[in-house]
Scaffold this motif. Structure first.
Motif, PDB file in Angstrom:
ATOM      1  N   GLU A   7       0.834  -1.173  -0.051  1.00 48.44           N
ATOM      2  CA  GLU A   7      -0.138   0.107   0.045  1.00 48.44           C
ATOM      3  C   GLU A   7       0.883   1.158   0.042  1.00 48.44           C
ATOM      4  OE1 GLU A   7      -2.986  -0.256  -0.477  1.00 48.44           O
ATOM      5  OE2 GLU A   7      -3.682  -2.220   0.262  1.00 48.44           O
ATOM      6  N   PHE A   8       0.432   2.550  -0.466  1.00 49.64           N
ATOM      7  CA  PHE A   8       1.131   3.574  -0.604  1.00 49.64           C
ATOM      8  C   PHE A   8       1.823   4.060   0.675  1.00 49.64           C
ATOM      9  CE2 PHE A   8       1.065   8.257  -0.598  1.00 49.64           C
ATOM     10  CZ  PHE A   8       1.850   8.630  -1.720  1.00 49.64           C
ATOM     11  N   LYS A   9       0.950   4.026   1.704  1.00 47.83           N
ATOM     12  CA  LYS A   9       1.664   4.681   3.144  1.00 47.83           C
ATOM     13  C   LYS A   9       2.705   3.492   3.569  1.00 47.83           C
ATOM     14  CE  LYS A   9      -1.641   5.688   6.035  1.00 47.83           C
ATOM     15  NZ  LYS A   9      -2.434   6.013   7.241  1.00 47.83           N
ATOM     16  N   GLU A  10       2.449   2.261   3.399  1.00 44.62           N
ATOM     17  CA  GLU A  10       3.452   1.358   3.418  1.00 44.62           C
ATOM     18  C   GLU A  10       4.703   1.317   2.963  1.00 44.62           C
ATOM     19  OE1 GLU A  10       3.361  -3.706   3.822  1.00 44.62           O
ATOM     20  OE2 GLU A  10       1.963  -2.498   2.698  1.00 44.62           O
ATOM     21  N   ALA A  11       4.739   1.906   1.570  1.00 46.52           N
ATOM     22  CA  ALA A  11       5.739   2.077   0.795  1.00 46.52           C
ATOM     23  C   ALA A  11       6.679   3.061   1.234  1.00 46.52           C
ATOM     24  CB  ALA A  11       5.473   2.246  -0.686  1.00 46.52           C
ATOM     25  N   ILE A  12       5.955   4.209   1.910  1.00 45.97           N
ATOM     26  CA  ILE A  12       6.665   5.359   2.429  1.00 45.97           C
ATOM     27  C   ILE A  12       7.417   4.793   3.688  1.00 45.97           C
ATOM     28  CG2 ILE A  12       6.595   7.518   3.355  1.00 45.97           C
ATOM     29  CD1 ILE A  12       3.966   8.187   1.679  1.00 45.97           C
ATOM     30  N   GLU A  13       6.717   4.091   4.431  1.00 47.16           N
ATOM     31  CA  GLU A  13       7.349   3.737   5.794  1.00 47.16           C
ATOM     32  C   GLU A  13       8.324   2.734   5.601  1.00 47.16           C
ATOM     33  OE1 GLU A  13       3.946   3.713   9.126  1.00 47.16           O
ATOM     34  OE2 GLU A  13       4.007   2.021   8.234  1.00 47.16           O
ATOM     35  N   LEU A  43       4.452  15.140   4.060  1.00 45.94           N
ATOM     36  CA  LEU A  43       3.913  13.880   3.593  1.00 45.94           C
ATOM     37  C   LEU A  43       4.606  12.993   4.864  1.00 45.94           C
ATOM     38  CD1 LEU A  43       2.531  11.519   2.008  1.00 45.94           C
ATOM     39  CD2 LEU A  43       4.571  11.763   0.499  1.00 45.94           C
ATOM     40  N   PHE A  44       5.857  13.095   4.867  1.00 43.67           N
ATOM     41  CA  PHE A  44       6.587  12.189   5.920  1.00 43.67           C
ATOM     42  C   PHE A  44       5.969  12.258   7.224  1.00 43.67           C
ATOM     43  CE2 PHE A  44      10.619  12.601   3.110  1.00 43.67           C
ATOM     44  CZ  PHE A  44       9.993  11.686   1.998  1.00 43.67           C
ATOM     45  N   ASN A  45       5.931  13.475   7.604  1.00 39.88           N
ATOM     46  CA  ASN A  45       5.336  13.702   9.074  1.00 39.88           C
ATOM     47  C   ASN A  45       3.837  13.106   9.049  1.00 39.88           C
ATOM     48  OD1 ASN A  45       7.227  14.957  10.936  1.00 39.88           O
ATOM     49  ND2 ASN A  45       7.209  16.492   9.219  1.00 39.88           N
ATOM     50  N   TYR A  46       3.071  13.187   8.073  1.00 42.22           N
ATOM     51  CA  TYR A  46       1.699  12.671   7.998  1.00 42.22           C
ATOM     52  C   TYR A  46       1.528  11.368   8.258  1.00 42.22           C
ATOM     53  CZ  TYR A  46      -3.080  11.532   6.813  1.00 42.22           C
ATOM     54  OH  TYR A  46      -4.292  10.945   6.605  1.00 42.22           O
ATOM     55  N   VAL A  47       2.359  10.533   7.820  1.00 44.94           N
ATOM     56  CA  VAL A  47       2.472   8.978   7.661  1.00 44.94           C
ATOM     57  C   VAL A  47       3.154   8.831   9.075  1.00 44.94           C
ATOM     58  CG1 VAL A  47       3.860   7.034   6.763  1.00 44.94           C
ATOM     59  CG2 VAL A  47       2.824   8.761   5.210  1.00 44.94           C
ATOM     60  N   LYS A  48       3.812   9.566   9.755  1.00 42.04           N
ATOM     61  CA  LYS A  48       4.379   9.278  10.827  1.00 42.04           C
ATOM     62  C   LYS A  48       3.161   9.335  11.790  1.00 42.04           C
ATOM     63  CE  LYS A  48       7.170  12.220  13.241  1.00 42.04           C
ATOM     64  NZ  LYS A  48       6.317  12.560  14.586  1.00 42.04           N
ATOM     65  N   GLU A  49       2.369  10.437  11.734  1.00 46.28           N
ATOM     66  CA  GLU A  49       1.352  10.673  12.737  1.00 46.28           C
ATOM     67  C   GLU A  49       0.223   9.679  12.539  1.00 46.28           C
ATOM     68  OE1 GLU A  49       0.567  14.766  12.261  1.00 46.28           O
ATOM     69  OE2 GLU A  49       2.633  15.128  13.125  1.00 46.28           O
ATOM     70  N   HIS A  50       0.068   9.088  11.213  1.00 43.58           N
ATOM     71  CA  HIS A  50      -1.026   8.161  10.938  1.00 43.58           C
ATOM     72  C   HIS A  50      -0.489   6.985  10.272  1.00 43.58           C
ATOM     73  CE1 HIS A  50      -2.343  12.515  10.813  1.00 43.58           C
ATOM     74  NE2 HIS A  50      -3.719  11.720  11.370  1.00 43.58           N
ATOM     75  N   PRO A  51       0.234   6.056  10.892  1.00 43.87           N
ATOM     76  CA  PRO A  51       0.886   4.958  10.383  1.00 43.87           C
ATOM     77  C   PRO A  51       0.077   3.905   9.907  1.00 43.87           C
ATOM     78  CG  PRO A  51       1.090   4.788  12.743  1.00 43.87           C
ATOM     79  CD  PRO A  51       0.421   6.142  12.405  1.00 43.87           C
ATOM     80  N   PHE A  52       0.731   3.243   8.790  1.00 43.86           N
ATOM     81  CA  PHE A  52      -0.015   2.222   8.085  1.00 43.86           C
ATOM     82  C   PHE A  52      -0.194   0.918   9.021  1.00 43.86           C
ATOM     83  CE2 PHE A  52       0.048  -2.033   6.075  1.00 43.86           C
ATOM     84  CZ  PHE A  52      -0.801  -1.494   4.852  1.00 43.86           C
ATOM     85  N   THR A  53      -1.517   0.413   8.969  1.00 43.99           N
ATOM     86  CA  THR A  53      -1.734  -0.793   9.744  1.00 43.99           C
ATOM     87  C   THR A  53      -2.232  -1.762   9.027  1.00 43.99           C
ATOM     88  OG1 THR A  53      -3.671   0.119  10.553  1.00 43.99           O
ATOM     89  CG2 THR A  53      -1.877   0.502  11.734  1.00 43.99           C
ATOM     90  N   LYS A  54      -1.999  -2.923   9.191  1.00 45.89           N
ATOM     91  CA  LYS A  54      -2.566  -4.054   8.642  1.00 45.89           C
ATOM     92  C   LYS A  54      -2.836  -5.284   9.526  1.00 45.89           C
ATOM     93  CE  LYS A  54      -2.181  -6.671   4.500  1.00 45.89           C
ATOM     94  NZ  LYS A  54      -1.738  -6.995   3.068  1.00 45.89           N
ATOM     95  N   GLU A  55      -3.786  -5.983   9.625  1.00 45.94           N
ATOM     96  CA  GLU A  55      -4.048  -7.064  10.406  1.00 45.94           C
ATOM     97  C   GLU A  55      -2.958  -8.130  10.354  1.00 45.94           C
ATOM     98  OE1 GLU A  55      -7.550  -9.928  12.240  1.00 45.94           O
ATOM     99  OE2 GLU A  55      -7.971  -8.314  10.747  1.00 45.94           O
ATOM    100  N   ASN A  56      -2.430  -8.645  11.376  1.00 48.15           N
ATOM    101  CA  ASN A  56      -1.569  -9.608  11.204  1.00 48.15           C
ATOM    102  C   ASN A  56      -0.126  -9.573  10.648  1.00 48.15           C
ATOM    103  OD1 ASN A  56      -3.338 -11.433  12.449  1.00 48.15           O
ATOM    104  ND2 ASN A  56      -4.419 -12.066  10.608  1.00 48.15           N
ATOM    105  N   TYR A  57       0.071  -8.163  10.262  1.00 54.71           N
ATOM    106  CA  TYR A  57       1.424  -7.808   9.758  1.00 54.71           C
ATOM    107  C   TYR A  57       2.015  -6.642  10.566  1.00 54.71           C
ATOM    108  CZ  TYR A  57       0.579 -10.421   5.254  1.00 54.71           C
ATOM    109  OH  TYR A  57       0.141 -11.286   4.430  1.00 54.71           O
ATOM    110  N   LEU A  58       3.383  -6.814  10.796  1.00 49.20           N
ATOM    111  CA  LEU A  58       4.062  -5.974  11.736  1.00 49.20           C
ATOM    112  C   LEU A  58       5.124  -5.288  10.705  1.00 49.20           C
ATOM    113  CD1 LEU A  58       5.400  -4.723  14.309  1.00 49.20           C
ATOM    114  CD2 LEU A  58       6.959  -6.527  14.257  1.00 49.20           C
TER     115      LEU A  58
END
Length: 391
Positions: A7-13, A43-58
């Protein structure tokens, strides 16, 4: 089919947390500066404050230090090239789309890929393919890589050995194979010559990529390369030297000439008449230096006098197994260590010489420019071929 995707935010992280640190410390690949415009840090700060989450994935959350690392003031190492990012949203969307297209490609080859692992490995290495102008046009470079992955040209040859033509009394068969992520291209076409006794000889592989534009389709050829475990038949190999008849002082191996000739006929049969051969992958030389250093250190660490003394006390089967590993490691050592200049020449002058030979001997192509001087590509036109490969 794999259901994995990025996912997009996951790619940034993943890019900030893992890919950039690996590049900056030259973990496998050469160091590169990445210059992002000021808007990127919102954009980086937004992702830091709203991190990507996905069930069963770290997925590790990015930290302030990950963002600080990419400040322009921390990306000014004069000893390495610099990638200029103009559009961060497009940049990260392309990294996302490239990874997901890579996963779909693996499905074609019946392989399974972890999206996160592929992103880390693939995006860490993809910069190895960059030509000089790509560093100032990274979004165009990534768009082209995505186009390569989406191409379906020659997909009917994937994991199949298909007869396509003949050479003397031998049947030529073609197979489209997947490359590793550290290679210059995602795909390669491999050719084998078969006799009537089920013996065969493998020709060099063509490392190629297809860009399908609205106005034309372009084939990029990055390398013509033998595999490390190439299957050799001495009788068939000797017959290849008949291709040198009438060529004074041939400087390229006839097996490479035949492989390229066959592939160009395949392109012509698809109506593809434009070839581009990159003159230089900027990071390639340093990459092979790093690879050689790692290979040398691993070899010397493992194969010591103590190791050989221990082998003398082993039983026959254990000794044979270790000797096989030693000769394998030794072959790889000799292939890489102190060979940076040799590899660089193979990827440039020696590659061009195969095209010059084909133009001179068969007239199937016309070379349109001088590499390095007029363009960073060797630009080639495929001429009408009277006798095409039978399909």
């Amino acid at each position: 089919m794999s259901k994995e995707k990025i996912e997009f935010k996951e790619a940034i992280e993943l890019f900030l947390y893992k890919v950039i640190p690996d590049i900056m410390c030259e973990n496998e690949v050469p160091k590169v500066n990445f210059i992002f415009p000021p808007a990127s840090f919102k954009l980086f700060n937004y992702v830091k404050e709203h991190p990507f989450t996905k069930e069963n994935y770290l997925i590790p959350d990015i930290k302030e230090s990950d963002i600080t690392r990419l400040l322009p003031s921390n990306q000014q190492d004069p000893s390495c090239p610099t990638i200029i990012v103009k559009d961060p949203l497009k940049f990260f969307q392309l990294l996302t789309d490239i990874t997901n297209s890579w996963l779909k490609q693996k499905d074609k080859y019946f392989g399974y890929g972890s999206a996160r692992s592929l992103f880390i490995r693939g995006i860490r290495r993809i910069w190895l393919r960059m030509s000089p102008n790509d560093f100032n046009n990274v979004e165009d470079f990534l768009s082209r890589q995505l186009s390569f992955l989406k191409s379906t040209t020659f997909d009917e040859y994937i994991n199949k050995t298909i007869p396509i033509s003949t050479y003397l009394d031998y049947t030529i068969k073609a197979t489209k194979e997947e490359n590793e992520t550290w290679c210059e291209t995602n795909d390669k076409m491999t050719f084998t010559l078969h006799d009537n006794q089920e013996e065969y000889h493998q020709l060099p592989s063509i490392y190629f990529a297809i860009e399908e534009q609205e106005s034309q389709t372009i084939c990029y050829i990055y390398a013509i390369q033998n595999s490390t475990n190439k299957k050799i038949n001495k009788k068939i190999s000797r017959s290849l030297y008949k291709l040198n008849a009438g060529i004074p002082n041939p400087i390229v191996h006839p097996s490479a000439v035949l492989a390229l000739k066959i592939f160009i006929e395949m392109l012509s049969n698809r109506g593809i008449t434009t070839i581009k051969v990159p003159c230089l992958q900027v990071l390639s030389y340093r990459y092979h230096q790093l690879l050689a250093e790692e290979t040398k250190n691993n070899f010397e660490r493992r194969w010591t006098d103590t190791t050989f003394d221990m082998m003398r006390l082993m039983n026959t089967s254990e000794k044979r197994r270790l000797l096989e590993e030693y000769y394998h490691d030794k072959t790889w050592y000799e292939h890489l260590v102190n060979k940076e200049d040799f590899i660089s020449q193979n990827k440039t002058e020696n590659l061009y010489n195969i095209f010059y030979r084909l133009e001179e001997q068969f007239g199937t192509i016309t070379i349109l420019n001088d590499p390095f001087i007029q363009d960073e590509y060797l630009n080639i036109q495929i001429n009408p071929i009277k006798k095409q490969i039978k399909r």
